[in-house]
Scaffold this active site. Structure first.
Site, mmCIF file in Angstrom:
data_model
loop_
_atom_site.group_PDB
_atom_site.id
_atom_site.type_symbol
_atom_site.label_atom_id
_atom_site.label_comp_id
_atom_site.label_asym_id
_atom_site.label_seq_id
_atom_site.Cartn_x
_atom_site.Cartn_y
_atom_site.Cartn_z
ATOM 1 N N ARG A 25 -12.587 -1.646 -1.807
ATOM 2 C CA ARG A 25 -11.370 -0.881 -2.109
ATOM 3 C C ARG A 25 -10.119 -1.705 -1.780
ATOM 4 O O ARG A 25 -9.198 -1.802 -2.579
ATOM 5 C CB ARG A 25 -11.398 0.435 -1.319
ATOM 6 C CG ARG A 25 -10.215 1.383 -1.493
ATOM 7 C CD ARG A 25 -10.105 1.957 -2.877
ATOM 8 N NE ARG A 25 -9.319 1.113 -3.778
ATOM 9 C CZ ARG A 25 -9.144 1.364 -5.073
ATOM 10 N NH1 ARG A 25 -9.700 2.417 -5.639
ATOM 11 N NH2 ARG A 25 -8.437 0.570 -5.829
ATOM 12 N N HIS A 52 0.863 5.092 -1.388
ATOM 13 C CA HIS A 52 0.192 5.954 -0.415
ATOM 14 C C HIS A 52 0.975 6.116 0.883
ATOM 15 O O HIS A 52 0.438 5.895 1.973
ATOM 16 C CB HIS A 52 -1.221 5.429 -0.135
ATOM 17 C CG HIS A 52 -2.116 5.463 -1.341
ATOM 18 N ND1 HIS A 52 -2.581 6.637 -1.880
ATOM 19 C CD2 HIS A 52 -2.618 4.478 -2.111
ATOM 20 C CE1 HIS A 52 -3.344 6.357 -2.937
ATOM 21 N NE2 HIS A 52 -3.377 5.057 -3.097
ATOM 22 N N CYS A 111 0.853 -1.193 0.000
ATOM 23 C CA CYS A 111 0.000 0.000 0.000
ATOM 24 C C CYS A 111 0.887 1.241 0.000
ATOM 25 O O CYS A 111 0.602 2.239 -0.670
ATOM 26 C CB CYS A 111 -0.894 0.035 1.234
ATOM 27 S SG CYS A 111 -1.920 -1.425 1.468
ATOM 28 N N CYS A 141 -7.269 -2.948 -4.444
ATOM 29 C CA CYS A 141 -5.856 -2.595 -4.278
ATOM 30 C C CYS A 141 -5.001 -3.855 -4.265
ATOM 31 O O CYS A 141 -3.958 -3.910 -4.910
ATOM 32 C CB CYS A 141 -5.640 -1.835 -2.964
ATOM 33 S SG CYS A 141 -6.318 -0.160 -2.997
#
Lengths: 279, 148, 108
Positions: free
Chosen positions: A236, A191, A187, A240
């Site tokens: 979501r 981000h 992730c 991802c």
């Protein structure tokens, strides 16, 4: 692929379409600086947010589904059927289940307990509209939309002083920064960090810059215009992980709860504003 | 697609790219658009006057062609206006929608979200009570978005 | 609750002669004709075709539309209100679906 099908339809007459979009692409790249393009994309997003968000239609769907599935007995931590502000204090520890749960995991638990569903039936309900476009209205998406919108205006307030919640927060943080899968991806690749990361003209939010995780999670479920449906947080996560080539994500799993504990814990203090809207 | 076809198409693409600005000036028409205008309005694009008192708001860049927000407003008094059309020149079907307006509207105002297959002009056309047509045009560039 | 459901939104109150915005969202696929990618069969379009806006049962506007409007359409139209009353939208699709929604507005 299904998701792209809608657009593909409109570029029918592939050669002409291809030519013209190549041209358009070149023009955009040639005439605008990245900063100008980013500004214009922000303008597009601002215009999208005007008017009524189609995601709000799911609120009514959820209101009906909560009656149908006996969820007025569901306790999100403030008492059975007390939903105002309840989503804002999740994830939290639930003594009756003996574990920390986020909103979606708790709803799944309630569906088993109060609607007599099996775990498989719950997961089927959760995934009903996954990968679909155009007109898929799922009761589960409605329930999550309703419960989240009942917390609109409330500030996210995850109790990180609770050692059980803190433990999940720490696990979630580790998962967030864990490089796994064939592409060695996580992730955090997109981000995290103080430095700005972009994909084309979109500036990606970072969990390491104050307020940005809050802005990102406080608008879920988020209505996605390209699919014509609201995306819940677990959808979501699943998308991802699919894009990162991680093992298949299971909704309502401990991994989901851990990620939620980390993200919502990081988002503490941000006002919930669901549904968001985006491409 | 085999390699040879791909090369041929690439060559075409280069030619298309080079000639496109000459063949298609920014406000030029397309055969599909002309057909639709003829069928629905009975006029050619050249007969419709571009005017400043229609405001067509649309994004300059749309990161998704599936949902492009547009708003048409006009300061032309509502009792002089009969009908409103929205067209996208390069869509497979350029006609998007049309609206019959009456004095009860109080004002020319219509906002919606439309599909665009590719970068194209969007047009808002008004038919006035005197039988004339006026319009506003805005180019919207459709691009691919980021991660999804 | 599925196709055809929606939200009709107007201000609760307005001044006499004020021009308000009537906003709406309707759940509908607005799908163009297409070929099913697996079977290759033609799938006919499914779109809203017409929407009428009425105020106290007097016709205000008619919107004609097709697959060029995005899925789950949003629309906003102006309406001049001279009296309190009921804003109504009546809409239909190409498969015979017909729906109505109303909202009240108090004008002073």
């Amino acid at each position: 692929m299904k998701k792209k099908a809608v657009l593909a339809l409109f570029t029918a007459g592939a050669v002409t379409g291809g030519l013209l979009s190549t041209k358009a692409f070149a023009q955009v790249e040639g005439e605008l600086t990245p900063e100008q393009e980013m500004k214009l994309v922000q303008e597009f997003n601002r215009m999208l947010a005007e008017g009524i968000n189609p995601g709000e239609v799911w609120y009514e769907v959820g209101k009906d589904a909560i009656k149908k599935y006996n969820l007025d007995k569901c306790d999100l931590g403030l008492g059975p059927g007390v939903f105002k502000g309840a989503a804002a204090q999740l994830p939290r520890y639930f003594a009756d289940a003996g574990k920390v749960m986020d909103l979606e995991t708790r709803v799944g638990w309630c569906l088993q307990k109060h609607a007599g569903m099996t775990q498989d039936q719950v997961l089927k309900l959760v995934r009903q509209c996954w990968g679909k476009t155009g007109n898929c209205v799922s009761e589960y998406d409605g329930i999550i939309m309703y419960l989240t919108m009942e917390s609109n205006g409330h500030k996210i307030n995850v109790n990180l002083k609770d050692p059980q919640v803190k433990r999940m927060y720490d696990i979630g943080r580790q998962a967030y920064y864990a490089r796994i899968g064939p592409w060695d991806f996580n992730c955090a690749t997109c981000h995290a960090g103080k430095q700005e990361v972009r994909i084309r003209a979109t500036r990606l939010w970072s969990a390491d810059r104050p307020g940005e995780a809050g802005n990102a999670v406080s608008i879920f479920p988020k209505y996605l215009v390209r699919w014509g449906l609201p995306m819940t947080m677990h959808y979501r996560y699943a998308e991802c992980m699919r894009q990162m080539r991680w093992p298949e994500f299971i909704p309502h799993s401990d991994l989901a709860v851990a990620l939620s504990a980390y993200l919502y814990g990081t988002a503490n203090g941000t006002e919930i504003k669901a549904p968001g809207i985006g491409r | 697609m085999d390699r040879r076809k791909f090369m041929a198409l690439s060559a075409l693409a280069v030619v298309g790219f080079t000639l496109a600005p000459i063949l298609q000036p920014a406000f030029g028409s397309t055969p599909r658009l002309e057909d639709e205008l003829q069928r629905r309005l009975g006029v050619r694009l050249a007969q419709i006057k571009e005017v400043a008192d229609i405001k067509l708001t649309a994004p300059t860049i749309a990161e998704s062609g599936a949902n492009v927000p547009i708003t048409v407003e006009s300061t032309i008094p509502i009792d002089r206006v009969e009908h409103l059309w929205v067209f996208v020149d390069k869509n497979p079907v350029p006609w998007i929608a049309d609206v019959k307006l009456t004095p009860m509207n109080g004002q020319v105002y219509f906002s919606t979200r439309i599909k665009m297959g590719e970068t194209s002009n969007v047009r808002a056309i008004l038919k006035l009570k005197d039988g004339s047509y006026v319009m506003a045009t805005k180019e919207v560039k459709v691009t691919a978005g980021g991660c999804g | 609750m599925a196709i055809g459901a929606g939200i009709l939104r107007v201000p609760k109150e307005a001044k006499k002669g004020e021009i308000i915005r009537v906003q709406m969202v309707i759940t509908h696929p607005m799908s163009p004709p297409r070929k099913d990618p697996t079977t290759g069969q033609e799938v006919p379009p499914h779109t809203l075709t017409k929407l009428e806006l009425l105020f106290n049962n007097k016709p205000v506007s008619t919107v004609n539309m097709g697959a060029g409007i995005s899925a789950n359409p949003f629309m906003a139209i102006a309406l001049k209100v001279e009296e309190s009353g009921v804003v109504k939208i009546a809409y239909e699709d190409n498969k015979g679906g017909k729906w109505e929604r109303t909202a009240e507005i108090k004008v002073s």
